[in-house]
Scaffold this active site. Structure first.
Site, short mmCIF file in Angstrom:
data_model
loop_
_atom_site.label_atom_id
_atom_site.label_comp_id
_atom_site.label_asym_id
_atom_site.label_seq_id
_atom_site.Cartn_x
_atom_site.Cartn_y
_atom_site.Cartn_z
N SER A 198 61.18 81.50 88.63
CA SER A 198 60.21 82.16 89.54
C SER A 198 60.02 83.41 89.73
O SER A 198 59.58 84.08 89.55
CB SER A 198 62.17 82.00 90.81
N GLU A 218 49.54 90.38 82.87
CA GLU A 218 47.94 90.57 82.92
C GLU A 218 47.41 91.56 84.19
O GLU A 218 46.56 91.73 83.98
CB GLU A 218 47.90 89.05 84.56
N LYS A 254 58.08 77.93 88.70
CA LYS A 254 58.36 77.81 90.48
C LYS A 254 58.02 78.85 90.87
O LYS A 254 57.67 79.76 90.43
CB LYS A 254 59.91 78.29 90.32
#
Length: 487
Positions: free
Chosen positions: A319, A330, A344
């Site tokens: 999560s 990224e 999740k």
């Protein structure tokens, strides 16, 4: 003790609470007026669909009410209104087939609030309902659950010897919790094996961030983030400043076994690393529309971390910890080291009611900065690195002893542990031969246990303790992280 999934993962909870209201006659009238003003064609179609949807909902509610009244007044024995109400609510939620949406009673909601903002007594483990039983998402670092060896994906089937099959999550949590200093016994299923763990309840600390300077590399600061709670970003900023003063020139951020928490906190912490204006994450609603969250000064408070950094992840990273890790990877080109994360990729919000109960509902998908949905897939690390395989052995059943001539999976585990500890050189085949007996006898002699050659309860517990101690110095992911920062 974190006994539930994430509390409020979105900052726009109030918006969600206002959605899906019934369309009133006044809304229809206002819509009709607007239609006249802007063109009746398209607006009429919109109005028609809204009214039709409202009629469908109304018809469904009438049917539910009819069945409720039939059960309440005609069932052959008296039943409580509350029981029928809770059954109807839970039945609708179960129909969603979403493990992260749930109706929480007052005590369960209070328990969840405690884990987000205060200290509490428990064992320190994040769990969720899984079929008829309870599954561990992750134990919280440095809590009784973690010290007892509970791991992500463990299935709790009994509490204090009583089956919890079909028992509500709230009741299980209530049973696991208790008075500080007392014990709770959990029956665990892991990788086809069943065993018990006796865990001592304690006060679970509010602090969610811990740090230190590496003992050998004095310019490397290590920071462990256990959850993303209300004060985590503030604690994180404070820890970075402390480690800088101690000489840290680079950082290892550890979110392994971090079950998640508040989405806005993850965004705030990611903004400390990601250049302002770059994507941190995206949220996609049921209509397909996507909202992009970007790094900004308002999220980070103007605090930036520009030192070389790596992030440690594993299957217990879920999560909000996946939001944080993926954003750094990224949008800041920061390497992730460890194993694949939990996966999740949904966002929950809560609707509170006057009686103290709460509805926790999945309302959106969240996507990584690049637009990837990692739900049930997880995030692959940049560099794979893990504990030795022996670290993932299921605990040995201590309800029985093991001796020469026996053949079992339990014996095979004993042989693997003995081999890792340097006492056994044979083949780990599950057969308790003379070589295994000799290895056990030597281990017993070296550790102050009567040398019988039989692996009794005291011997097995000592073996697992020695294994844990040795593994603490075999954190391969952390060693890999140090190499990345110091080479």
């Amino acid at each position: 003790m974190l006994e539930n999934d994430d509390k409020k993962e979105v900052t726009e909870n109030k918006k969600a609470k206002k959605e899906h209201r019934k369309v009133s006659i006044w809304a229809v009238i206002i819509t009709a007026v607007v239609a006249i003003a802007i063109g009746a064609g398209g607006m009429y179609a919109y109005m028609y669909n809204e009214v039709k949807e409202a009629q469908t909902v109304s018809a469904s509610m009438k049917k539910i009410q009819t069945i409720y009244e039939t059960l309440y007044y005609n069932y052959y024995k008296k039943t409580s209104a509350k029981k029928l109400q809770n059954g109807a609510i839970n039945g609708m939620i179960d129909a969603l087939d979403d493990q992260f949406s749930e109706y929480m009673t007052k005590s369960e909601a209070e328990s969840l609030n405690d884990t987000i903002s205060g200290s509490f007594v428990g064992i320190g483990v994040e769990v969720q309902k899984s079929g008829n039983y309870i599954k561990v998402i992750a134990p919280i670092d440095n809590t009784p659950a973690a010290k007892a060896g509970l791991k992500a994906k463990d299935l709790i089937t009994k509490v204090n010897g009583k089956s919890i099959k079909g028992v509500s999550l709230e009741k299980v949590i209530s049973t696991i919790r208790g008075k500080k200093g007392t014990y709770v016994t959990l029956t665990i299923q892991r990788d086809g094996s069943t065993f018990t763990k006796k865990v001592k309840r304690a006060t679970i600390p509010v602090s969610t961030v811990y740090g230190n300077i590496d003992s050998k590399n004095k310019t490397v600061g290590y920071i462990k983030v256990t959850t993303f709670s209300t004060n985590t970003a503030k604690e994180f900023k404070k820890e970075i400043k402390i480690l800088r003063k101690k000489g840290a020139k680079s950082f290892v951020i550890d979110v392994r076994d971090n079950p998640g928490g508040l989405m806005n906190v993850a965004i705030s912490m990611a903004s400390m690393f990601v250049k302002y204006g770059k994507n941190v994450m995206q949220v996609q609603g049921r209509n397909g529309e996507t909202e992009v969250y970007k790094s900004s000064k308002s999220y980070s408070g103007g605090f930036k971390v520009t030192e070389p950094t790596v992030v440690l992840v594993n299957s217990g990273s879920a999560s909000a910890s996946e939001i944080f890790a993926s954003a750094l990877n990224e949008s800041a080109n920061i390497k992730l080291i460890g194993t694949k994360t939990y996966g999740k990729g949904t966002v929950q919000t809560t609707q509170e009611y006057k009686d103290g109960t709460e509805l926790k509902l999945t309302i959106d998908k969240w996507l990584t900065a690049n637009g990837t949905w990692i739900n049930k897939k997880g995030i692959e690390p940049t560099i794979k690195s893990d504990w030795p395989s022996v670290a993932y052995l299921a605990a040995i059943n201590t309800d029985k002893s093991y001796q020469e001539g026996q053949v079992s999976k339990q014996v095979k585990k004993i042989q693997k542990i003995l081999k890792y500890l340097g006492y056994f050189t044979g083949t780990s085949n599950g057969y308790y031969g003379s070589d295994t007996k000799d290895a056990i006898a030597k281990f017993q002699s070296d550790n102050g246990i009567t040398s019988t050659g039989t692996a009794d309860k005291a011997t097995v517990i000592k073996m697992e303790s020695k294994l844990s101690s040795k593994l603490s110095n075999q954190d391969n992911a952390y060693k890999t992280a140090l190499k990345q920062l110091t080479n």
